[in-house]
Design an enzyme around this catalytic site. Structure first.
Site, PDB file in Angstrom:
ATOM      1  N   ASP A  71     -11.120   3.074   4.359  1.00  0.00           N
ATOM      2  CA  ASP A  71     -11.570   1.676   4.292  1.00  0.00           C
ATOM      3  C   ASP A  71     -13.100   1.593   4.238  1.00  0.00           C
ATOM      4  O   ASP A  71     -13.653   0.541   3.913  1.00  0.00           O
ATOM      5  CB  ASP A  71     -11.079   0.912   5.534  1.00  0.00           C
ATOM      6  CG  ASP A  71      -9.959  -0.064   5.198  1.00  0.00           C
ATOM      7  OD1 ASP A  71      -9.775  -0.357   4.001  1.00  0.00           O
ATOM      8  OD2 ASP A  71      -9.288  -0.526   6.132  1.00  0.00           O
TER       9      ASP A  71
ATOM     10  N   GLN B 152      -4.693  -1.235   9.798  1.00  0.00           N
ATOM     11  CA  GLN B 152      -4.641  -2.581   9.215  1.00  0.00           C
ATOM     12  C   GLN B 152      -5.275  -3.599  10.165  1.00  0.00           C
ATOM     13  O   GLN B 152      -4.912  -3.671  11.341  1.00  0.00           O
ATOM     14  CB  GLN B 152      -3.170  -2.950   8.935  1.00  0.00           C
ATOM     15  CG  GLN B 152      -2.986  -4.269   8.233  1.00  0.00           C
ATOM     16  CD  GLN B 152      -3.535  -4.286   6.810  1.00  0.00           C
ATOM     17  OE1 GLN B 152      -3.361  -3.345   6.038  1.00  0.00           O
ATOM     18  NE2 GLN B 152      -4.216  -5.350   6.455  1.00  0.00           N
TER      19      GLN B 152
ATOM     20  N   LYS C  82       0.835  -1.214   0.000  1.00  0.00           N
ATOM     21  CA  LYS C  82       0.000   0.000   0.000  1.00  0.00           C
ATOM     22  C   LYS C  82       0.866   1.258   0.000  1.00  0.00           C
ATOM     23  O   LYS C  82       0.627   2.196  -0.754  1.00  0.00           O
ATOM     24  CB  LYS C  82      -0.919   0.001   1.236  1.00  0.00           C
ATOM     25  CG  LYS C  82      -2.084  -0.964   1.123  1.00  0.00           C
ATOM     26  CD  LYS C  82      -2.778  -1.198   2.465  1.00  0.00           C
ATOM     27  CE  LYS C  82      -3.873  -2.263   2.310  1.00  0.00           C
ATOM     28  NZ  LYS C  82      -4.456  -2.691   3.585  1.00  0.00           N
TER      29      LYS C  82
END
Ligand code: NDP
Length: 297
Positions: free
Chosen positions: A121, A98, A54
């Site tokens: 997200d 994460q 990422k």
């Protein structure tokens, strides 16, 4: 019949190019650089790989990437303090924590402490509610990537029968909302669904997000259906080598389907590309600027 391959890897490349072009314009015309902060708690090897990838792709599209790597025993208070700091940092437009988090940390509490506008997200309860009511929101990256590929392949999705196998909060449910938003007739199947085979056979679009290697065989698929395989499963083959496979049996399904995403090279690359797209979208919204076209739901 041999299915058309929906090449997610190539598609992700075009998404990244669009993001990079828009980022370049933002820098030149507005002196703004979108910034993404990724927070990793602990040393889970798979998470480390994702975070590295990422960060690399964020920088390659011209955006700022910040990584916060915290000890596995970081306290909830310290993690929340970091998120608060990032929420108030004007150079950061997207925050990603994460998952999974170590067991002593409350995932819901942590995710809901991220500013909804920076929740790239799309897991914050406000974004879930906005998506559910058809309002502008941050959309979870994996279903957004699936939607982009489906729109690109079909043009309009209106009136198509879509079956989503899986009802998780990160894939199945938001996927179903997005398909409904594009006027599909949507069925959500799960582990208690009766006659799953029959349900799947009626679908024009099948999205499999189950986490069971090659669970869906070709005999379940209606002729010409489009199959999006979200699954990522690592299995050992007869020769002892490890292999990545999806939730559908690619060999038999591609004999019947009209189109199919491969694993690897399908949904996976699109997920990270959509994270970059979401970061750019969040930056544009934060600055009252026009959002990039074709990169949001
Ligand atoms: P979850 O484990 O959270 O959800 C799985 C879903 O599948 C559940 O709703 C479950 O039903 C359903 N299910 C399980 N067994 C069956 C069955 N026999 N028949 C029908 N439904 C069943 O998984 P995720 O949604 O997080 O992920 C799904 C897959 O997608 C995984 O392989 C994961 O690795 C992959 N993934 C890939 C991503 C990418 O970027 N490509 C991103 C995220 C996930 P129930 O609710 O009843 O238990």
């Amino acid at each position: 019949m041999t299915a058309n391959i929906i090449d997610g890897k190539a598609f992700a490349g075009t998404v990244r190019e669009k993001v990079a072009a828009h980022v370049a314009r933002l820098k030149e015309e507005n002196n703004i650089t979108p910034g993404l902060a990724v927070v990793l708690v602990g040393e889970d090897p798979a998470s480390q790989v994702y975070v590295r990838s990422k960060g690399k792709q964020t920088v390659e599209t011209g955006m700022k990437s910040v990584e916060h790597k915290l000890d596995v025993d970081t306290s909830e208070a310290d993690l929340l303090a970091l998120i608060d700091q990032l929420n108030n940092d004007e150079t950061i437009h997207g925050i990603l924590v994460q998952l999974p988090l170590p067991k002593h940390l409350n995932e819901d509490l942590v995710i809901n402490s991220i500013s909804p506008a920076k929740d790239v997200d799309g897991f914050h309860i406000s974004n879930v509610g906005l998506l559910g009511t058809g309002q502008k929101s941050m959309v979870p990256c994996t279903p957004l990537g699936c939607l982009m590929m489906l729109r690109d392949y079909h043009g309009s999705l209106s009136g198509l029968n879509a079956v989503v196998i899986g009802r998780s909060n990160i894939v199945g449910k938001p996927m179903a909302q997005l398909l409904l938003g594009d006027s599909c007739t949507v069925t959500i199947a799960h582990s208690r669904t009766k006659d799953l085979e029959e349900v799947v056979r009626r679908a024009d679009i099948v999205v499999a997000a189950v986490g069971r290697p090659e669970m869906v065989p070709g005999s379940w698929i209606g002729k010409g259906a489009t199959v999006i395989d979200v699954g990522i499963n690592r299995i050992e083959k007869e020769d002892g080598k490890m292999k990545l496979v999806g939730d559908v049996d690619f060999a038999s399904v591609s004999e019947v389907a009209g189109a199919i995403t491969p694993v690897p090279g399908g949904v996976g690359p699109m997920t990270i590309a959509c994270l970059l797209a979401n970061t750019l979208t969040a930056c544009c919204r934060a600055n009252g600027l026009q959002e990039p076209e074709g990169l949001t739901a």
